[in-house]
Motif scaffolding. Structure first.
Motif, mmCIF file in Angstrom:
data_model
loop_
_atom_site.group_PDB
_atom_site.id
_atom_site.type_symbol
_atom_site.label_atom_id
_atom_site.label_comp_id
_atom_site.label_asym_id
_atom_site.label_seq_id
_atom_site.Cartn_x
_atom_site.Cartn_y
_atom_site.Cartn_z
ATOM 1 N N ILE A 113 0.808 -1.237 0.000
ATOM 2 C CA ILE A 113 0.000 0.000 0.000
ATOM 3 C C ILE A 113 0.834 1.277 0.000
ATOM 4 C CG2 ILE A 113 -2.129 -0.885 1.020
ATOM 5 C CD1 ILE A 113 -0.963 -0.305 3.762
ATOM 6 N N TRP A 114 2.145 1.179 0.147
ATOM 7 C CA TRP A 114 2.940 2.406 0.248
ATOM 8 C C TRP A 114 3.405 2.960 -1.099
ATOM 9 C CZ3 TRP A 114 7.084 0.473 4.306
ATOM 10 C CH2 TRP A 114 6.435 0.148 5.508
ATOM 11 N N THR A 115 3.409 2.100 -2.130
ATOM 12 C CA THR A 115 4.076 2.507 -3.376
ATOM 13 C C THR A 115 3.615 3.866 -3.918
ATOM 14 O OG1 THR A 115 4.156 0.156 -3.893
ATOM 15 C CG2 THR A 115 4.820 1.665 -5.646
ATOM 16 N N PRO A 116 2.295 4.082 -4.090
ATOM 17 C CA PRO A 116 1.914 5.358 -4.714
ATOM 18 C C PRO A 116 2.420 6.566 -3.928
ATOM 19 C CG PRO A 116 0.037 3.851 -4.621
ATOM 20 C CD PRO A 116 1.129 3.225 -3.799
ATOM 21 N N LYS A 117 2.306 6.500 -2.604
ATOM 22 C CA LYS A 117 2.731 7.659 -1.804
ATOM 23 C C LYS A 117 4.241 7.881 -1.906
ATOM 24 C CE LYS A 117 3.373 8.968 3.028
ATOM 25 N NZ LYS A 117 2.945 8.742 4.415
ATOM 26 N N PHE A 118 5.019 6.829 -1.710
ATOM 27 C CA PHE A 118 6.475 6.975 -1.712
ATOM 28 C C PHE A 118 6.973 7.393 -3.100
ATOM 29 C CE2 PHE A 118 8.031 4.302 2.170
ATOM 30 C CZ PHE A 118 7.011 4.832 2.948
ATOM 31 N N ALA A 119 6.318 6.826 -4.128
ATOM 32 C CA ALA A 119 6.747 7.153 -5.491
ATOM 33 C C ALA A 119 6.374 8.600 -5.822
ATOM 34 C CB ALA A 119 6.113 6.183 -6.481
ATOM 35 N N ALA A 120 5.138 8.988 -5.481
ATOM 36 C CA ALA A 120 4.691 10.355 -5.795
ATOM 37 C C ALA A 120 5.560 11.378 -5.064
ATOM 38 C CB ALA A 120 3.224 10.524 -5.408
ATOM 39 N N GLY A 122 8.648 11.111 -4.538
ATOM 40 C CA GLY A 122 10.014 11.108 -5.092
ATOM 41 C C GLY A 122 11.038 10.480 -4.162
ATOM 42 N N TRP A 123 10.601 9.564 -3.310
ATOM 43 C CA TRP A 123 11.518 8.959 -2.332
ATOM 44 C C TRP A 123 12.191 7.690 -2.855
ATOM 45 C CZ3 TRP A 123 7.389 9.271 2.116
ATOM 46 C CH2 TRP A 123 7.255 10.621 2.503
ATOM 47 N N LEU A 124 11.711 7.190 -4.015
ATOM 48 C CA LEU A 124 12.225 5.899 -4.501
ATOM 49 C C LEU A 124 12.859 6.037 -5.870
ATOM 50 C CD1 LEU A 124 9.045 3.759 -3.716
ATOM 51 C CD2 LEU A 124 11.130 3.876 -2.328
ATOM 52 N N LEU A 125 13.828 5.160 -6.137
ATOM 53 C CA LEU A 125 14.423 5.114 -7.478
ATOM 54 C C LEU A 125 13.508 4.308 -8.394
ATOM 55 C CD1 LEU A 125 18.196 4.124 -7.188
ATOM 56 C CD2 LEU A 125 17.230 6.300 -7.907
ATOM 57 N N PRO A 126 13.239 4.796 -9.595
ATOM 58 C CA PRO A 126 12.496 3.946 -10.542
ATOM 59 C C PRO A 126 13.393 2.753 -10.925
ATOM 60 C CG PRO A 126 12.635 6.212 -11.336
ATOM 61 C CD PRO A 126 13.558 6.107 -10.164
ATOM 62 N N LEU A 127 12.785 1.583 -11.074
ATOM 63 C CA LEU A 127 13.591 0.385 -11.294
ATOM 64 C C LEU A 127 13.454 -0.152 -12.718
ATOM 65 C CD1 LEU A 127 12.714 -1.389 -7.905
ATOM 66 C CD2 LEU A 127 14.740 -0.008 -8.427
ATOM 67 N N ASP A 128 12.688 0.551 -13.557
ATOM 68 C CA ASP A 128 12.389 0.019 -14.897
ATOM 69 C C ASP A 128 13.634 -0.363 -15.692
ATOM 70 O OD1 ASP A 128 9.265 0.937 -15.252
ATOM 71 O OD2 ASP A 128 10.472 2.294 -14.027
ATOM 72 N N ALA A 329 15.958 3.461 -1.841
ATOM 73 C CA ALA A 329 15.821 4.872 -1.457
ATOM 74 C C ALA A 329 16.537 5.732 -2.488
ATOM 75 C CB ALA A 329 16.424 5.099 -0.079
ATOM 76 N N VAL A 330 15.897 6.820 -2.870
ATOM 77 C CA VAL A 330 16.438 7.662 -3.937
ATOM 78 C C VAL A 330 17.820 8.210 -3.560
ATOM 79 C CG1 VAL A 330 15.372 9.854 -3.228
ATOM 80 C CG2 VAL A 330 15.679 9.357 -5.650
ATOM 81 N N ASN A 331 18.050 8.403 -2.273
ATOM 82 C CA ASN A 331 19.337 8.970 -1.850
ATOM 83 C C ASN A 331 20.330 7.909 -1.367
ATOM 84 O OD1 ASN A 331 18.102 8.254 0.448
ATOM 85 N ND2 ASN A 331 17.933 10.312 1.325
ATOM 86 N N SER A 332 20.070 6.632 -1.674
ATOM 87 C CA SER A 332 21.025 5.600 -1.263
ATOM 88 C C SER A 332 22.355 5.837 -1.987
ATOM 89 C CB SER A 332 20.488 4.210 -1.614
ATOM 90 O OG SER A 332 21.539 3.270 -1.516
ATOM 91 N N ALA A 333 23.453 5.694 -1.224
ATOM 92 C CA ALA A 333 24.773 5.867 -1.853
ATOM 93 C C ALA A 333 25.182 4.605 -2.609
ATOM 94 C CB ALA A 333 25.799 6.189 -0.768
#
Ligand code: GLC
Length: 441
Positions: A113-120, A122-128, A329-333
């Motif tokens: 249930i978290w995907t839409p919120k976290f993606a909207a 901008g907290w996650l890297l797109p994996l496509d 996480a979008v900011n993962s090193a």
């Protein structure tokens, strides 16, 4: 004071020698220390990925999956952080971490249930770019993959699926000569027969606490009465429709008729599992993780059946799709190492080991009929059918708030703070305002 001059000269000489020796030793020590500290930089310093998960799952990860992964990938370490059990508490932790800036987590183990919120947000890297989409769609359950998408991009790879089920005590049903119930009415009637004719005091336990599990459970009852919560295509809200009222009235009646203990309004999954597992109730709504726990080392072991949730005769039964998967996480090193870990943990082999260990539900189709798995869990082929037709909770970015509204009013109706009509009307209006579809003021 020394009165013999040559003696003090010798002493001074000795002292000087001692000093230089000590100096030399200290230098050598410091040099050695420096070399030691600098050494890993010369070879390859392992990368550490932080990963938080609920405490129930921690032992299987700590003892099985992580050691196997670290052995296969010696240059990546996993820093396992034990998080709270409730999904919404975990989500709160992630939300505040992301809002504060640098999230301390690399891998994000995400509820469906978290995907839409976290993606909207901008907290996650797109994996496509990293996946083979055709392979993903072929191997994994469609709904699980769908639950990882937001606006045509993929942010989450399913690790394990989940689906709400109805557990029952086969021995008690036999004692009263009943078949497993198919409808809400049968569930109530059989419960009452069992309560009257056996030494088991309670009919049915379910999750009524004000938290995410209440929304998940309610989705199933709602669907069983033919209703809906929010249509994600149109944002239409169905909470003040007659089917929703029937669903709430059914849940309330289980408490009022003494089929469910009034304590259910404070129970989450684990409280209900323990209640059922200790032999106090005939029926339980819960996720499949209960099966091995209630069947091993338990007073009711070997006397449990499992089936999809009941429904009205003219409606299809509702099973809520749960499940967990990985995002980065979008900011993962270390996004590449995080991806290596995701590939490993979602592989067939890792999932098989995890499922055999825990009894959770796979997200790969082939594992539901895998001989090793079915030898242990004979009901998995049947589970596949249920998972494939399960209902998603509304996949909208405002899900957390929508669920919060529902939980508040629903729990209020179940504990008698509001009438069901008033609770549902207020919940529907607030949800419409949240989604900007014109709720009453
Ligand atoms: C389970 C499900 C998850 C759900 C939660 C509710 O963990 O997998 O999707 O949100 O229960 O308590």
């Amino acid at each position: 004071m020394n009165s013999i001059p040559w003696l003090s000269q010798v002493q001074a000489h000795l002292l000087r020698r001692k000093f230089w020796r000590l100096f030399g030793i200290t230098l050598a020590f410091l040099f050695g220390l420096h070399a030691l500290v600098a050494l890993p930089g010369n070879t390859q310093q392992p990368v550490t990925l932080s990963l938080m998960m609920n405490s129930t799952e921690v032992p299987a990860w700590r003892d099985v999956l992580i050691p196997a992964f670290e052995e296969a990938h010696p240059n990546i370490r996993i820093n396992l952080i034990e998080g709270p059990n409730q999904t919404n508490l975990q989500e709160d932790l992630y939300t505040s971490a992301f809002l504060l800036g640098d999230s301390p987590y690399d891998l994000i183990m995400m509820d469906v249930i978290w995907t839409p919120k976290f993606a909207a947000a901008g907290w996650l890297l797109p994996l496509d770019d990293r996946v083979n989409a055709a392979q993903l769609n072929q191997d994994f359950l469609e709904q699980d993959v769908q639950g990882g998408r937001y606006e045509d991009r993929l942010y989450r790879i399913p690790f394990r699926s989940d689906v709400g089920m109805l557990y029952y005590r086969t021995d008690l049903l036999e004692q009263v000569g009943a078949q497993p119930p198919e409808t809400f009415t049968e569930l109530v009637e059989i419960s009452q027969q069992i309560q009257q004719n056996t030494d088991v005091n309670w009919g049915y336990v379910w999750q009524g606490r004000q938290y995410e599990g209440l929304s998940a459970m309610f989705v199933e009852i709602l669907q069983g009465f033919g209703g809906f919560w929010v249509n994600p295509e149109t944002n239409e809200v169905g909470l003040d429709r007659p089917e929703a009222l029937e669903a709430v009235n059914f849940l309330r009646s289980t408490i009022q008729q003494g089929i469910s203990p009034s304590g259910v309004t404070t129970y989450a999954e684990e409280e209900t599992r323990r209640f059922f597992q200790s032999g106090q109730a005939a029926f339980l709504r819960n996720w499949p993780y209960v099966w091995p726990l209630a069947n091993e080392d338990s007073p009711v072991a070997g006397r449990i059946g499992i089936r999809p949730m009941v429904a009205q005769p003219d409606s299809t039964s509702g099973a809520c799709l749960g499940g967990w998967g990985f995002g980065i996480a979008v900011n993962s090193a270390h996004p590449d190492e995080a991806w290596t870990a995701i590939e490993y943990f979602t592989s067939e082999e890792a999932q098989r080991r995890f499922i055999l260990e825990t009894g959770y539900v796979p997200s790969r189709r082939s594992l539901f009929t895998d001989p090793e798995i079915t030898a242990r869990y004979a009901h998995y082929p049947q589970l596949l059918e249920v998972v494939e037709s399960a209902v998603l909770r509304p996949p909208i970015p405002q899900y957390a708030q929508a669920s919060d509204i529902l939980q508040r009013y629903l729990n209020g109706a179940l504990t008698g703070r509001f009438t069901p009509e008033r609770a549902l009307q207020s919940a529907a209006n607030e949800t419409r305002r949240l989604l900007n579809v014109g709720g009453d003021a």
